[in-house]
Write a protein that holds these residues in place. Sequence first.
Motif, PDB file in Angstrom:
ATOM      1  N   GLU A 273       0.767  -1.152  -0.220  1.00  0.00           N
ATOM      2  CA  GLU A 273      -0.028  -0.270  -0.141  1.00  0.00           C
ATOM      3  C   GLU A 273       0.938   1.596   0.453  1.00  0.00           C
ATOM      4  OE1 GLU A 273      -3.641   2.306   2.125  1.00  0.00           O
ATOM      5  OE2 GLU A 273      -2.548   0.194   3.063  1.00  0.00           O
ATOM      6  N   ILE A 274       2.109   1.020   0.857  1.00  0.00           N
ATOM      7  CA  ILE A 274       2.791   2.435   0.835  1.00  0.00           C
ATOM      8  C   ILE A 274       3.396   2.726  -0.457  1.00  0.00           C
ATOM      9  CG2 ILE A 274       4.990   3.173   1.967  1.00  0.00           C
ATOM     10  CD1 ILE A 274       4.190   2.106   4.574  1.00  0.00           C
ATOM     11  N   LEU A 275       4.065   1.287  -0.975  1.00  0.00           N
ATOM     12  CA  LEU A 275       4.700   1.416  -2.096  1.00  0.00           C
ATOM     13  C   LEU A 275       3.412   1.845  -3.299  1.00  0.00           C
ATOM     14  CD1 LEU A 275       7.178  -1.540  -2.170  1.00  0.00           C
ATOM     15  CD2 LEU A 275       7.585   0.913  -1.874  1.00  0.00           C
ATOM     16  N   ARG A 276       2.309   1.897  -3.376  1.00  0.00           N
ATOM     17  CA  ARG A 276       1.486   2.053  -4.569  1.00  0.00           C
ATOM     18  C   ARG A 276       0.761   3.761  -4.327  1.00  0.00           C
ATOM     19  NH1 ARG A 276      -0.804  -3.228  -3.520  1.00  0.00           N
ATOM     20  NH2 ARG A 276      -2.338  -1.624  -2.164  1.00  0.00           N
ATOM     21  N   ASP A 277       1.254   4.370  -3.266  1.00  0.00           N
ATOM     22  CA  ASP A 277       0.790   5.421  -2.984  1.00  0.00           C
ATOM     23  C   ASP A 277       1.782   6.302  -3.889  1.00  0.00           C
ATOM     24  OD1 ASP A 277       0.801   8.212  -2.206  1.00  0.00           O
ATOM     25  OD2 ASP A 277       0.816   7.627   0.180  1.00  0.00           O
ATOM     26  N   PRO A 278       1.181   7.314  -4.697  1.00  0.00           N
ATOM     27  CA  PRO A 278       1.932   8.632  -5.566  1.00  0.00           C
ATOM     28  C   PRO A 278       2.860   9.285  -4.617  1.00  0.00           C
ATOM     29  CG  PRO A 278       0.315   7.731  -6.385  1.00  0.00           C
ATOM     30  CD  PRO A 278      -0.001   7.109  -5.090  1.00  0.00           C
ATOM     31  N   GLY A 279       2.213   9.878  -3.723  1.00  0.00           N
ATOM     32  CA  GLY A 279       3.054  10.576  -2.930  1.00  0.00           C
ATOM     33  C   GLY A 279       4.386  10.794  -2.243  1.00  0.00           C
ATOM     34  N   MET A 280       3.994   9.390  -1.728  1.00  0.00           N
ATOM     35  CA  MET A 280       4.990   8.543  -1.312  1.00  0.00           C
ATOM     36  C   MET A 280       6.676   8.074  -2.324  1.00  0.00           C
ATOM     37  SD  MET A 280       4.829   8.243   2.266  1.00  0.00           S
ATOM     38  CE  MET A 280       6.459   6.629   2.454  1.00  0.00           C
ATOM     39  N   ARG A 281       5.860   7.420  -3.332  1.00  0.00           N
ATOM     40  CA  ARG A 281       6.961   7.617  -4.215  1.00  0.00           C
ATOM     41  C   ARG A 281       7.865   8.435  -4.692  1.00  0.00           C
ATOM     42  NH1 ARG A 281       2.801   4.079  -7.300  1.00  0.00           N
ATOM     43  NH2 ARG A 281       2.715   5.178  -8.929  1.00  0.00           N
ATOM     44  N   MET A 282       6.967   9.725  -4.894  1.00  0.00           N
ATOM     45  CA  MET A 282       7.971  10.576  -5.395  1.00  0.00           C
ATOM     46  C   MET A 282       8.616  11.368  -4.171  1.00  0.00           C
ATOM     47  SD  MET A 282       6.101  14.363  -5.349  1.00  0.00           S
ATOM     48  CE  MET A 282       5.205  13.507  -6.810  1.00  0.00           C
ATOM     49  N   PRO A 291      19.569  12.679   0.042  1.00  0.00           N
ATOM     50  CA  PRO A 291      19.731  12.541   0.726  1.00  0.00           C
ATOM     51  C   PRO A 291      18.908  12.993   2.127  1.00  0.00           C
ATOM     52  CG  PRO A 291      21.516  11.066   0.112  1.00  0.00           C
ATOM     53  CD  PRO A 291      20.906  12.146  -0.928  1.00  0.00           C
ATOM     54  N   GLY A 292      19.730  14.081   2.080  1.00  0.00           N
ATOM     55  CA  GLY A 292      19.413  15.433   3.193  1.00  0.00           C
ATOM     56  C   GLY A 292      18.022  15.201   3.014  1.00  0.00           C
ATOM     57  N   ALA A 293      16.545  15.012   2.071  1.00  0.00           N
ATOM     58  CA  ALA A 293      15.230  15.059   2.126  1.00  0.00           C
ATOM     59  C   ALA A 293      14.998  15.094   2.935  1.00  0.00           C
ATOM     60  CB  ALA A 293      15.012  14.997   0.706  1.00  0.00           C
ATOM     61  N   ALA A 294      15.680  13.563   3.086  1.00  0.00           N
ATOM     62  CA  ALA A 294      14.494  12.657   4.525  1.00  0.00           C
ATOM     63  C   ALA A 294      14.473  12.934   5.886  1.00  0.00           C
ATOM     64  CB  ALA A 294      15.888  11.600   5.209  1.00  0.00           C
ATOM     65  N   ARG A 295      15.731  14.472   6.087  1.00  0.00           N
ATOM     66  CA  ARG A 295      15.225  14.776   7.601  1.00  0.00           C
ATOM     67  C   ARG A 295      13.651  15.896   7.738  1.00  0.00           C
ATOM     68  NH1 ARG A 295      20.842  15.797   6.710  1.00  0.00           N
ATOM     69  NH2 ARG A 295      20.665  17.380   5.825  1.00  0.00           N
ATOM     70  N   GLU A 296      14.284  16.823   6.192  1.00  0.00           N
ATOM     71  CA  GLU A 296      11.829  17.508   6.227  1.00  0.00           C
ATOM     72  C   GLU A 296      11.400  16.784   6.466  1.00  0.00           C
ATOM     73  OE1 GLU A 296      10.589  20.838   6.183  1.00  0.00           O
ATOM     74  OE2 GLU A 296      12.735  20.615   6.552  1.00  0.00           O
ATOM     75  N   PRO A 301       4.835  13.120  11.280  1.00  0.00           N
ATOM     76  CA  PRO A 301       4.563  11.538  11.933  1.00  0.00           C
ATOM     77  C   PRO A 301       3.251  10.391  11.203  1.00  0.00           C
ATOM     78  CG  PRO A 301       3.416  13.754  12.325  1.00  0.00           C
ATOM     79  CD  PRO A 301       3.444  14.451  11.518  1.00  0.00           C
ATOM     80  N   GLU A 302       3.175  11.321   9.871  1.00  0.00           N
ATOM     81  CA  GLU A 302       2.352   9.896   9.055  1.00  0.00           C
ATOM     82  C   GLU A 302       3.345   8.929   8.094  1.00  0.00           C
ATOM     83  OE1 GLU A 302      -0.589   8.313   8.538  1.00  0.00           O
ATOM     84  OE2 GLU A 302      -1.050   8.880  10.678  1.00  0.00           O
ATOM     85  N   ILE A 303       4.126  10.571   7.538  1.00  0.00           N
ATOM     86  CA  ILE A 303       5.048   9.608   6.167  1.00  0.00           C
ATOM     87  C   ILE A 303       6.323   9.120   7.239  1.00  0.00           C
ATOM     88  CG2 ILE A 303       6.846  10.693   5.664  1.00  0.00           C
ATOM     89  CD1 ILE A 303       4.959  12.934   4.085  1.00  0.00           C
ATOM     90  N   TYR A 304       6.897  10.164   8.085  1.00  0.00           N
ATOM     91  CA  TYR A 304       7.482   8.950   9.704  1.00  0.00           C
ATOM     92  C   TYR A 304       7.495   7.606   9.730  1.00  0.00           C
ATOM     93  CZ  TYR A 304      10.225   7.915  13.485  1.00  0.00           C
ATOM     94  OH  TYR A 304      10.979   7.202  14.994  1.00  0.00           O
ATOM     95  N   LYS A 305       6.117   7.194   9.757  1.00  0.00           N
ATOM     96  CA  LYS A 305       5.453   6.144   9.900  1.00  0.00           C
ATOM     97  C   LYS A 305       5.504   4.402   8.900  1.00  0.00           C
ATOM     98  CE  LYS A 305       1.364   3.778  11.481  1.00  0.00           C
ATOM     99  NZ  LYS A 305       0.050   3.844  12.031  1.00  0.00           N
ATOM    100  N   LYS A 306       5.338   5.682   7.750  1.00  0.00           N
ATOM    101  CA  LYS A 306       5.245   5.089   6.720  1.00  0.00           C
ATOM    102  C   LYS A 306       6.612   4.564   6.388  1.00  0.00           C
ATOM    103  CE  LYS A 306       0.999   6.420   4.503  1.00  0.00           C
ATOM    104  NZ  LYS A 306       0.034   6.683   3.811  1.00  0.00           N
ATOM    105  N   LEU A 307       7.696   5.551   6.557  1.00  0.00           N
ATOM    106  CA  LEU A 307       9.603   5.538   6.285  1.00  0.00           C
ATOM    107  C   LEU A 307      10.209   4.421   7.003  1.00  0.00           C
ATOM    108  CD1 LEU A 307      10.890   8.902   5.550  1.00  0.00           C
ATOM    109  CD2 LEU A 307      10.467   7.140   4.104  1.00  0.00           C
ATOM    110  N   MET A 308       9.891   4.287   8.502  1.00  0.00           N
ATOM    111  CA  MET A 308      10.120   3.616   9.743  1.00  0.00           C
ATOM    112  C   MET A 308       9.107   1.956   9.237  1.00  0.00           C
ATOM    113  SD  MET A 308      11.821   5.280  11.776  1.00  0.00           S
ATOM    114  CE  MET A 308      12.414   6.118  10.151  1.00  0.00           C
ATOM    115  N   LYS A 309       8.764   2.078   8.593  1.00  0.00           N
ATOM    116  CA  LYS A 309       7.551   0.237   8.480  1.00  0.00           C
ATOM    117  C   LYS A 309       8.450   0.396   6.917  1.00  0.00           C
ATOM    118  CE  LYS A 309       4.717  -2.720   7.226  1.00  0.00           C
ATOM    119  NZ  LYS A 309       4.968  -3.698   8.258  1.00  0.00           N
TER     120      LYS A 309
END
Length: 319
Positions: A273-282, A291-296, A301-309
């Motif tokens: 589901e996360i990988l199908r999300d166009p926003g997450m793919r972007m 790599p520095g973009a990750a900090r932003e 919280p929602e994006i953090y949760k998905k990235l941690m997953k």
Amino acid sequence: MSEAIAEKDLGNAAYKIKDFVNAHIHYDKAIELDATNITFYNNKAAAYFEEKKYAECIAQCEKAVEVGRETRADYKLIAKAMARAGNAFQKQGDETQALNWFQKSLSEHRDAELVKKVKELEKTIKEKERLAYINPEIAQEEKNKGNEYFKKGDYPSAMRHYNEAVKRDPTNAILYSNRAACLTKLMEFQRALEDCEVCIKTDPKFIKGYIRKAAALTAMKEWGKAKRAYEDALMVDSTNAEALEGLRNVIRNDDEDPEKARERVMNDPEVQEILRDPGMRMILEQMSQDPGAAREHLKNPEIYKKLMKLQSAGVIQMR
């Protein structure tokens, strides 16, 4: 018959202006002139209801139903009398009898509004029964009995007592933790995880919830998820020996074939589901280029949760 109808009409006129004394006088005269008309009894019951004389209203509704049955009256009129009796019982606070009469009414005529009312009343009764059943003292007794059977290795018997304990005290996080441990022993891992989630949600500081979750995931060989659960436990208490040993054990045993691990991860519905999300793919594409973009992104919280997953699943690496 026309005289009876005329008396009923006079009764209705008095009813409309809330002159219930005269309404009853005219309804009684109508009944004297024609004792076979269910409408006269229904109208008299309605007057009693407006006067808040609920016992008299119920008695009149019962009489209306009796007359209606004898004369084979329109089923809608019989249903109306039954529904009014239900309303009167509800006003008296007797919800069980109210539900009984409402259901009788629906068996005569399925009124859409009454169907809704019955569903709401059933929910109310069920919730009151659930709340009335709660008793923390009995819950503790049931938990203790469950613990005794657990120690003996009689897990089915332990489950019966843990189930009762949860019903008796549904906001006690410890009970879900105990039941999760028992479910893990019974190899019902998915149910164990569900109890762990309830336990953690109920009391996020109760470390056993995370440890039980990790144990179930370890049994399922979900090494990445188990590692994360132990890490969550150590966030609560960094010195907890059981969590530290569990984490070491997971790291030591995580020897799954990389290709099989990737296949299992990619079949995880949440990862898909996360990988199908166009926003997450972007976001992932942006992170691969910068790599520095990750900090932003981690500030959300929602994006953090998905990235941690994705990280715990081994799909991405983050430093």
